[in-house]
Design a protein around this motif. Structure first.
Motif, PDB file in Angstrom:
ATOM      1  N   ILE A 244      40.435  33.972  60.716  1.00 52.52           N
ATOM      2  CA  ILE A 244      41.815  33.480  60.918  1.00 52.52           C
ATOM      3  C   ILE A 244      42.467  33.233  59.556  1.00 52.52           C
ATOM      4  N   PHE A 245      41.682  32.655  58.651  1.00 53.19           N
ATOM      5  CA  PHE A 245      42.243  32.308  57.341  1.00 53.19           C
ATOM      6  C   PHE A 245      42.414  33.555  56.482  1.00 53.19           C
ATOM      7  N   LYS A 246      41.546  34.522  56.674  1.00 53.52           N
ATOM      8  CA  LYS A 246      41.739  35.812  55.994  1.00 53.52           C
ATOM      9  C   LYS A 246      43.101  36.387  56.425  1.00 53.52           C
ATOM     10  N   ASN A 247      43.393  36.299  57.731  1.00 55.57           N
ATOM     11  CA  ASN A 247      44.681  36.815  58.221  1.00 55.57           C
ATOM     12  C   ASN A 247      45.858  36.055  57.635  1.00 55.57           C
ATOM     13  N   LEU A 248      45.718  34.731  57.518  1.00 52.84           N
ATOM     14  CA  LEU A 248      46.795  33.956  56.888  1.00 52.84           C
ATOM     15  C   LEU A 248      46.990  34.424  55.449  1.00 52.84           C
ATOM     16  N   ASN A 249      45.893  34.649  54.740  1.00 56.67           N
ATOM     17  CA  ASN A 249      45.997  35.145  53.358  1.00 56.67           C
ATOM     18  C   ASN A 249      46.769  36.470  53.318  1.00 56.67           C
ATOM     19  N   ILE A 250      46.423  37.379  54.237  1.00 54.96           N
ATOM     20  CA  ILE A 250      47.118  38.682  54.269  1.00 54.96           C
ATOM     21  C   ILE A 250      48.619  38.450  54.439  1.00 54.96           C
ATOM     22  N   ASN A 251      48.963  37.552  55.344  1.00 56.30           N
ATOM     23  CA  ASN A 251      50.381  37.332  55.636  1.00 56.30           C
ATOM     24  C   ASN A 251      51.128  36.621  54.518  1.00 56.30           C
ATOM     25  N   TYR A 252      50.434  35.733  53.821  1.00 53.74           N
ATOM     26  CA  TYR A 252      51.146  34.923  52.827  1.00 53.74           C
ATOM     27  C   TYR A 252      51.115  35.495  51.417  1.00 53.74           C
ATOM     28  N   PHE A 253      49.952  35.902  50.925  1.00 55.79           N
ATOM     29  CA  PHE A 253      49.908  36.293  49.498  1.00 55.79           C
ATOM     30  C   PHE A 253      48.998  37.493  49.219  1.00 55.79           C
ATOM     31  N   SER A 254      48.469  38.148  50.222  1.00 54.37           N
ATOM     32  CA  SER A 254      47.621  39.346  50.098  1.00 54.37           C
ATOM     33  C   SER A 254      46.236  39.081  49.516  1.00 54.37           C
ATOM     34  N   CYS A 255      46.184  38.558  48.300  1.00 51.27           N
ATOM     35  CA  CYS A 255      44.868  38.316  47.695  1.00 51.27           C
ATOM     36  C   CYS A 255      45.027  37.493  46.426  1.00 51.27           C
ATOM     37  N   VAL A 256      43.903  37.007  45.955  1.00 48.34           N
ATOM     38  CA  VAL A 256      43.867  36.290  44.672  1.00 48.34           C
ATOM     39  C   VAL A 256      43.478  37.319  43.608  1.00 48.34           C
ATOM     40  N   PRO A 257      44.114  37.326  42.419  1.00 47.76           N
ATOM     41  CA  PRO A 257      43.797  38.346  41.408  1.00 47.76           C
ATOM     42  C   PRO A 257      42.294  38.517  41.197  1.00 47.76           C
ATOM     43  N   ALA A 258      41.832  39.767  41.280  1.00 47.94           N
ATOM     44  CA  ALA A 258      40.394  40.048  41.242  1.00 47.94           C
ATOM     45  C   ALA A 258      39.781  39.680  39.893  1.00 47.94           C
ATOM     46  N   TYR A 259      40.549  39.810  38.798  1.00 47.57           N
ATOM     47  CA  TYR A 259      39.958  39.481  37.491  1.00 47.57           C
ATOM     48  C   TYR A 259      39.672  37.981  37.395  1.00 47.57           C
ATOM     49  N   ASN A 260      40.524  37.160  38.009  1.00 44.51           N
ATOM     50  CA  ASN A 260      40.227  35.729  38.019  1.00 44.51           C
ATOM     51  C   ASN A 260      39.050  35.418  38.937  1.00 44.51           C
ATOM     52  N   GLN A 261      38.934  36.178  40.027  1.00 49.11           N
ATOM     53  CA  GLN A 261      37.786  35.965  40.916  1.00 49.11           C
ATOM     54  C   GLN A 261      36.481  36.319  40.204  1.00 49.11           C
ATOM     55  N   MET A 262      36.514  37.381  39.376  1.00 51.71           N
ATOM     56  CA  MET A 262      35.300  37.723  38.609  1.00 51.71           C
ATOM     57  C   MET A 262      34.985  36.602  37.612  1.00 51.71           C
ATOM     58  N   GLY A 263      36.040  36.045  37.012  1.00 47.37           N
ATOM     59  CA  GLY A 263      35.843  34.893  36.106  1.00 47.37           C
ATOM     60  C   GLY A 263      35.209  33.731  36.864  1.00 47.37           C
ATOM     61  N   ALA A 264      35.658  33.511  38.097  1.00 46.18           N
ATOM     62  CA  ALA A 264      35.116  32.403  38.902  1.00 46.18           C
ATOM     63  C   ALA A 264      33.650  32.653  39.243  1.00 46.18           C
ATOM     64  N   LYS A 265      33.313  33.908  39.517  1.00 45.57           N
ATOM     65  CA  LYS A 265      31.910  34.248  39.831  1.00 45.57           C
ATOM     66  C   LYS A 265      31.016  33.907  38.627  1.00 45.57           C
ATOM     67  N   VAL A 266      31.467  34.322  37.450  1.00 51.93           N
ATOM     68  CA  VAL A 266      30.678  34.030  36.244  1.00 51.93           C
ATOM     69  C   VAL A 266      30.626  32.514  36.004  1.00 51.93           C
ATOM     70  N   ALA A 267      31.751  31.842  36.237  1.00 52.98           N
ATOM     71  CA  ALA A 267      31.768  30.384  36.062  1.00 52.98           C
ATOM     72  C   ALA A 267      30.700  29.736  36.943  1.00 52.98           C
ATOM     73  N   ILE A 268      30.587  30.199  38.175  1.00 49.93           N
ATOM     74  CA  ILE A 268      29.619  29.606  39.112  1.00 49.93           C
ATOM     75  C   ILE A 268      28.186  29.954  38.704  1.00 49.93           C
ATOM     76  N   GLU A 269      27.980  31.170  38.237  1.00 48.66           N
ATOM     77  CA  GLU A 269      26.600  31.647  38.051  1.00 48.66           C
ATOM     78  C   GLU A 269      26.032  31.479  36.643  1.00 48.66           C
ATOM     79  N   SER A 270      26.893  31.396  35.643  1.00 49.95           N
ATOM     80  CA  SER A 270      26.366  31.389  34.273  1.00 49.95           C
ATOM     81  C   SER A 270      25.736  30.037  33.924  1.00 49.95           C
ATOM     82  N   PRO A 271      24.548  30.070  33.285  1.00 51.02           N
ATOM     83  CA  PRO A 271      23.946  28.807  32.821  1.00 51.02           C
ATOM     84  C   PRO A 271      24.798  28.111  31.764  1.00 51.02           C
ATOM     85  N   GLU A 272      25.675  28.883  31.116  1.00 45.46           N
ATOM     86  CA  GLU A 272      26.536  28.263  30.086  1.00 45.46           C
ATOM     87  C   GLU A 272      27.494  27.240  30.695  1.00 45.46           C
ATOM     88  N   SER A 273      27.804  27.405  31.986  1.00 49.02           N
ATOM     89  CA  SER A 273      28.770  26.505  32.614  1.00 49.02           C
ATOM     90  C   SER A 273      28.245  25.074  32.677  1.00 49.02           C
TER      91      SER A 273
END
Ligand SMILES: Cc1ncc(COP(=O)(O)O)c(C=O)c1O
Length: 385
Positions: A244-273
């Motif tokens: 349902i929330f995926k559908n709301l995303n489609i209707n409101y803003f399509s997606c979150v910029p993928a390059y920032n999402q990759m940054g978030a993935k590294v933020a979560i996974e890197s021991p440096e964080s």
């Protein structure tokens, strides 16, 4: 406060900003580099509206490990920050007249959305003496068969309050006993990593039978000092709800910029964080201690010592009704205006958080500025008769 602060600054004053709701640290280098890499790799197009799979996998693993839960990526939805799911959940789970419980004082967005969906607000009043946490007994009278959402926010904005594991277990017992099964607990955990004095984060989702009815929400804004990244996430109890929330995303803003999402993935996974987070939390704890010590030197105010986030919430009740020259201080708005114009220190009046006798002081600022700001506030307060 923004335009008001600009006005005072444009008149030639140097304002010390104790009003900010964001960490003042730079985005850690390893995250910054990953975002740049993502742009260079052309991750600049539309992407999965639910959130790119590598990020959802990282979130599912990390949130699950830290809360002792099994979470699959199909239950994760990525949003432009942790703010959008607040309103989306009201639109999704509530019909007109349904009741929504939220902390007061609390993050204003829980309440401000309610009139839009014609919901019924049920504020849960938090007591300063209880460190702005609450118990199951305090929640119980607010739950009826019309309750659809219960917002919980620990560590809390604006108070820095943190509930103990026992308190969360007690809240969970009341929820299990009284909350209709289709209702949801919205656990806003955006400050989950900013905790002091060795305390660890507890999520209500880890309490018995809570995972099936809790929406866990967090994001990059506070943990990685990355408010401009606009990456937040929610973990829903079922994959069907996530759709349902995926559908709301489609209707409101399509997606979150993928390059920032990759940054978030590294933020979560890197021991440096972990190293960066520890550095930030250590600085926040020193600032909390210094600001609290200086604030409590001001006569007639009280303020609990918060265990998380980066705010102090002193009670200025004794100052309401005082005056100085043309200044008549009737409300916390008057008091915040007085401190801004006379002391050139910006703080947030408690009114917007439903704490009319309080001011929110953010310590997302250097020790030097905190010391200078508290000196100015103390001097200005002393002039009020
Ligand atoms: C309690 C709380 N929830 C959610 C948010 C939203 O954060 P963002 O949308 O930047 O992730 C904030 C921001 O101040 C907050 O204090």
């Amino acid at each position: 406060m923004g335009p008001y602060i600009t006005e005072v600054e444009e008149a030639g004053n140097r304002v010390i900003k104790c009003n900010l709701g964001e960490p003042d640290f730079a985005l850690p280098k390893h995250i910054r580099e990953e975002v740049k890499r993502g742009i260079d790799a052309d991750l600049t197009h539309y992407c999965d509206p639910q959130g790119i799979l590598p990020l959802r996998e990282a979130i599912a693993r990390d949130v699950g490990n830290k809360r002792n839960l099994k979470i699959t990526p199909d239950r994760v939805v990525v949003f432009p920050g942790a703010k959008p799911p607040i309103g989306f959940c009201q639109q999704t789970y509530c019909d007109p007249g349904d009741e929504i419980v939220y902390p007061s004082p609390g993050f204003p967005i829980y309440e401000s959305f309610i009139p839009y969906i014609d919901g019924t607000p049920r504020p849960l009043h938090l007591r300063e003496e209880a460190g702005f946490a609450f118990t199951g007994e305090e929640l119980e009278p607010l739950i009826t068969n019309r309750t659809k959402l219960v917002y919980i926010n620990f560590p809390s904005n604006p108070t820095g309050g943190v509930a103990t594991k026992d308190q969360l277990d007690g809240i969970a017992q009341v929820i299990n006993k009284k909350l209709p099964s289709e209702a949801r607990i919205y656990s806003d955990e955006v400050y989950e990593n900013i905790l002091f004095d060795g305390s660890v984060h507890n999520s209500i989702a880890s309490a018995p039978e809570m995972a099936e009815r809790t929406i866990i929400v967090s994001g990059v804004s506070k943990t990685y000092s990355w408010t401009g990244g606009r990456v937040g996430w929610a973990i829903f109890p079922t994959a069907e709800e996530a759709q349902i929330f995926k559908n709301l995303n489609i209707n409101y803003f399509s997606c979150v910029p993928a390059y920032n999402q990759m940054g978030a993935k590294v933020a979560i996974e890197s021991p440096e964080s972990a190293v960066e987070i520890e550095r930030m939390v250590k600085a926040f704890q020193e600032r909390r201690d210094r600001m609290l010590e200086l604030l409590l030197r001001i006569p007639d105010i009280t303020c609990p010592k918060p265990q998380g986030a980066f705010y102090l919430m002193p009670d200025w009740q004794a100052y309401l009704g005082r005056h100085c020259g043309a200044w008549e201080i009737q409300t916390s708005i008057d008091l915040a205006a007085y401190f801004l114009e006379e002391a050139h220190v910006a703080v947030v009046p408690g009114v917007g958080f439903r704490a009319p006798e309080h001011l929110r002081f953010s310590y997302a600022s250097s020790i030097e500025r905190i010391e200078e700001g508290m000196r100015r506030v103390r001097e200005a307060a002393a002039k009020l008769e």
